[in-house]
Design a protein around this motif. Structure first.
Motif, PDB file in Angstrom:
ATOM      1  N   GLU A 292       3.587   5.192   4.759  1.00 36.87           N
ATOM      2  CA  GLU A 292       3.414   6.072   3.609  1.00 36.87           C
ATOM      3  C   GLU A 292       2.635   5.362   2.504  1.00 36.87           C
ATOM      4  O   GLU A 292       2.697   4.135   2.368  1.00 36.87           O
ATOM      5  N   SER A 293       1.946   6.150   1.706  1.00 40.23           N
ATOM      6  CA  SER A 293       1.258   5.646   0.519  1.00 40.23           C
ATOM      7  C   SER A 293       1.111   6.777  -0.475  1.00 40.23           C
ATOM      8  O   SER A 293       1.335   7.954  -0.132  1.00 40.23           O
ATOM      9  N   GLY A 294       0.746   6.430  -1.694  1.00 41.41           N
ATOM     10  CA  GLY A 294       0.467   7.440  -2.694  1.00 41.41           C
ATOM     11  C   GLY A 294       1.540   7.642  -3.737  1.00 41.41           C
ATOM     12  O   GLY A 294       1.358   8.435  -4.667  1.00 41.41           O
ATOM     13  N   GLY A 295       2.644   6.946  -3.602  1.00 39.64           N
ATOM     14  CA  GLY A 295       3.686   7.073  -4.614  1.00 39.64           C
ATOM     15  C   GLY A 295       3.287   6.417  -5.922  1.00 39.64           C
ATOM     16  O   GLY A 295       2.260   5.751  -6.005  1.00 39.64           O
ATOM     17  N   GLY A 296       4.110   6.626  -6.944  1.00 42.07           N
ATOM     18  CA  GLY A 296       3.831   6.016  -8.230  1.00 42.07           C
ATOM     19  C   GLY A 296       4.638   6.642  -9.333  1.00 42.07           C
ATOM     20  O   GLY A 296       5.590   7.397  -9.085  1.00 42.07           O
ATOM     21  N   LEU A 297       4.252   6.326 -10.552  1.00 44.98           N
ATOM     22  CA  LEU A 297       4.902   6.851 -11.751  1.00 44.98           C
ATOM     23  C   LEU A 297       4.037   7.951 -12.349  1.00 44.98           C
ATOM     24  O   LEU A 297       2.831   7.750 -12.558  1.00 44.98           O
ATOM     25  N   VAL A 298       4.645   9.088 -12.613  1.00 39.79           N
ATOM     26  CA  VAL A 298       3.911  10.220 -13.163  1.00 39.79           C
ATOM     27  C   VAL A 298       4.803  10.939 -14.172  1.00 39.79           C
ATOM     28  O   VAL A 298       6.034  10.907 -14.054  1.00 39.79           O
ATOM     29  N   GLN A 299       4.190  11.563 -15.154  1.00 41.86           N
ATOM     30  CA  GLN A 299       4.958  12.332 -16.131  1.00 41.86           C
ATOM     31  C   GLN A 299       5.345  13.681 -15.556  1.00 41.86           C
ATOM     32  O   GLN A 299       4.672  14.212 -14.653  1.00 41.86           O
ATOM     33  N   ALA A 300       6.403  14.228 -16.083  1.00 40.12           N
ATOM     34  CA  ALA A 300       6.833  15.558 -15.666  1.00 40.12           C
ATOM     35  C   ALA A 300       5.678  16.544 -15.829  1.00 40.12           C
ATOM     36  O   ALA A 300       4.953  16.502 -16.825  1.00 40.12           O
ATOM     37  N   GLY A 301       5.529  17.406 -14.831  1.00 35.51           N
ATOM     38  CA  GLY A 301       4.430  18.355 -14.828  1.00 35.51           C
ATOM     39  C   GLY A 301       3.192  17.851 -14.107  1.00 35.51           C
ATOM     40  O   GLY A 301       2.265  18.630 -13.845  1.00 35.51           O
ATOM     41  N   GLY A 302       3.178  16.568 -13.778  1.00 27.27           N
ATOM     42  CA  GLY A 302       2.036  15.970 -13.104  1.00 27.27           C
ATOM     43  C   GLY A 302       2.051  16.185 -11.606  1.00 27.27           C
ATOM     44  O   GLY A 302       2.920  16.889 -11.059  1.00 27.27           O
ATOM     45  N   SER A 303       1.071  15.560 -10.949  1.00 28.21           N
ATOM     46  CA  SER A 303       0.903  15.726  -9.511  1.00 28.21           C
ATOM     47  C   SER A 303       0.711  14.380  -8.827  1.00 28.21           C
ATOM     48  O   SER A 303       0.230  13.421  -9.433  1.00 28.21           O
ATOM     49  N   LEU A 304       1.091  14.351  -7.559  1.00 28.98           N
ATOM     50  CA  LEU A 304       0.841  13.207  -6.694  1.00 28.98           C
ATOM     51  C   LEU A 304       0.590  13.723  -5.294  1.00 28.98           C
ATOM     52  O   LEU A 304       1.124  14.772  -4.918  1.00 28.98           O
ATOM     53  N   ARG A 305      -0.172  12.968  -4.527  1.00 31.11           N
ATOM     54  CA  ARG A 305      -0.339  13.292  -3.113  1.00 31.11           C
ATOM     55  C   ARG A 305       0.089  12.093  -2.284  1.00 31.11           C
ATOM     56  O   ARG A 305      -0.478  11.002  -2.410  1.00 31.11           O
ATOM     57  N   LEU A 306       1.085  12.302  -1.467  1.00 33.23           N
ATOM     58  CA  LEU A 306       1.556  11.271  -0.559  1.00 33.23           C
ATOM     59  C   LEU A 306       0.838  11.410   0.781  1.00 33.23           C
ATOM     60  O   LEU A 306       0.550  12.524   1.223  1.00 33.23           O
ATOM     61  N   SER A 307       0.591  10.265   1.404  1.00 36.11           N
ATOM     62  CA  SER A 307      -0.021  10.239   2.729  1.00 36.11           C
ATOM     63  C   SER A 307       0.880   9.472   3.685  1.00 36.11           C
ATOM     64  O   SER A 307       1.564   8.534   3.284  1.00 36.11           O
ATOM     65  N   CYS A 308       0.851   9.885   4.933  1.00 35.09           N
ATOM     66  CA  CYS A 308       1.600   9.203   5.982  1.00 35.09           C
ATOM     67  C   CYS A 308       0.646   9.020   7.170  1.00 35.09           C
ATOM     68  O   CYS A 308       0.342   9.988   7.869  1.00 35.09           O
ATOM     69  N   ALA A 309       0.203   7.808   7.362  1.00 34.59           N
ATOM     70  CA  ALA A 309      -0.695   7.496   8.473  1.00 34.59           C
ATOM     71  C   ALA A 309       0.124   7.114   9.695  1.00 34.59           C
ATOM     72  O   ALA A 309       1.004   6.254   9.611  1.00 34.59           O
ATOM     73  N   VAL A 310      -0.173   7.759  10.804  1.00 35.22           N
ATOM     74  CA  VAL A 310       0.587   7.556  12.036  1.00 35.22           C
ATOM     75  C   VAL A 310      -0.277   6.810  13.058  1.00 35.22           C
ATOM     76  O   VAL A 310      -1.436   7.180  13.280  1.00 35.22           O
ATOM     77  N   SER A 311       0.280   5.788  13.641  1.00 36.44           N
ATOM     78  CA  SER A 311      -0.406   5.070  14.720  1.00 36.44           C
ATOM     79  C   SER A 311       0.512   4.988  15.929  1.00 36.44           C
ATOM     80  O   SER A 311       1.730   5.016  15.798  1.00 36.44           O
ATOM     81  N   GLY A 312      -0.098   4.938  17.105  1.00 34.79           N
ATOM     82  CA  GLY A 312       0.684   4.850  18.322  1.00 34.79           C
ATOM     83  C   GLY A 312       1.194   6.175  18.846  1.00 34.79           C
ATOM     84  O   GLY A 312       1.945   6.217  19.829  1.00 34.79           O
ATOM     85  N   ARG A 313       0.839   7.258  18.212  1.00 31.89           N
ATOM     86  CA  ARG A 313       1.267   8.593  18.649  1.00 31.89           C
ATOM     87  C   ARG A 313       0.172   9.574  18.266  1.00 31.89           C
ATOM     88  O   ARG A 313      -0.342   9.537  17.153  1.00 31.89           O
ATOM     89  N   THR A 314      -0.136  10.500  19.174  1.00 27.59           N
ATOM     90  CA  THR A 314      -1.129  11.533  18.878  1.00 27.59           C
ATOM     91  C   THR A 314      -0.458  12.618  18.037  1.00 27.59           C
ATOM     92  O   THR A 314       0.354  13.405  18.535  1.00 27.59           O
TER      93      THR A 314
END
Length: 122
Positions: free
Chosen positions: A6-28
């Motif tokens: 996983e990546s993309g976490g962080g600190l954000v103010q209420a009302g804000g946005s974030l996009r998390l990513s999950c890169a998968v290896s070893g599985r299609t």
């Protein structure tokens, strides 16, 4: 060996946005369902969203209309777009995989990522 990162976490103010990513290896990725879970301090882990291999999505009620799960089978990556974030969304977010969505909903995922911290300040 299947790995989820996983990546993309962080600190954000209420009302804000974030996009998390999950890169998968070893599985299609295209052949498997994926889920995003979260766990806040002192609370049980809960399912946030899931997406089947065919692209059917499920969300917990508290994030409907604010979060969107999606997948890019070419990049073997799953995303969680989070908008209108609230302090109660603060948690460590994990991605997980299993063959079918109902298995993820039942907590029977066989592979998990290490988690990414999301902190929403008021």
């Amino acid at each position: 060996q299947v790995q989820l990162a996983e990546s993309g976490g962080g600190l954000v103010q209420a009302g804000g946005s974030l996009r998390l990513s999950c890169a998968v290896s070893g599985r299609t990725l295209s052949s498997y369902a994926m889920g995003w879970f979260r766990q806040a301090p002192g609370k049980e882990r809960e399912l946030v969203a899931a997406i089947s291999s065919g692209g059917i999505t499920n969300y917990r009620d508290s994030v409907k209309g604010r979060f969107t799960i999606s997948r890019d089978n070419v990049k073997n990556t799953v995303y969680l777009q989070m908008s209108s974030l609230k302090p109660e969304d603060t948690a460590v977010y994990y991605c997980a995989t299993k063959s079918y969505t109902y298995e993820i909903v039942a907590g029977r995922s066989d592979y998990w990522g290490q988690g990414t911290q999301v902190t929403v300040s008021s």
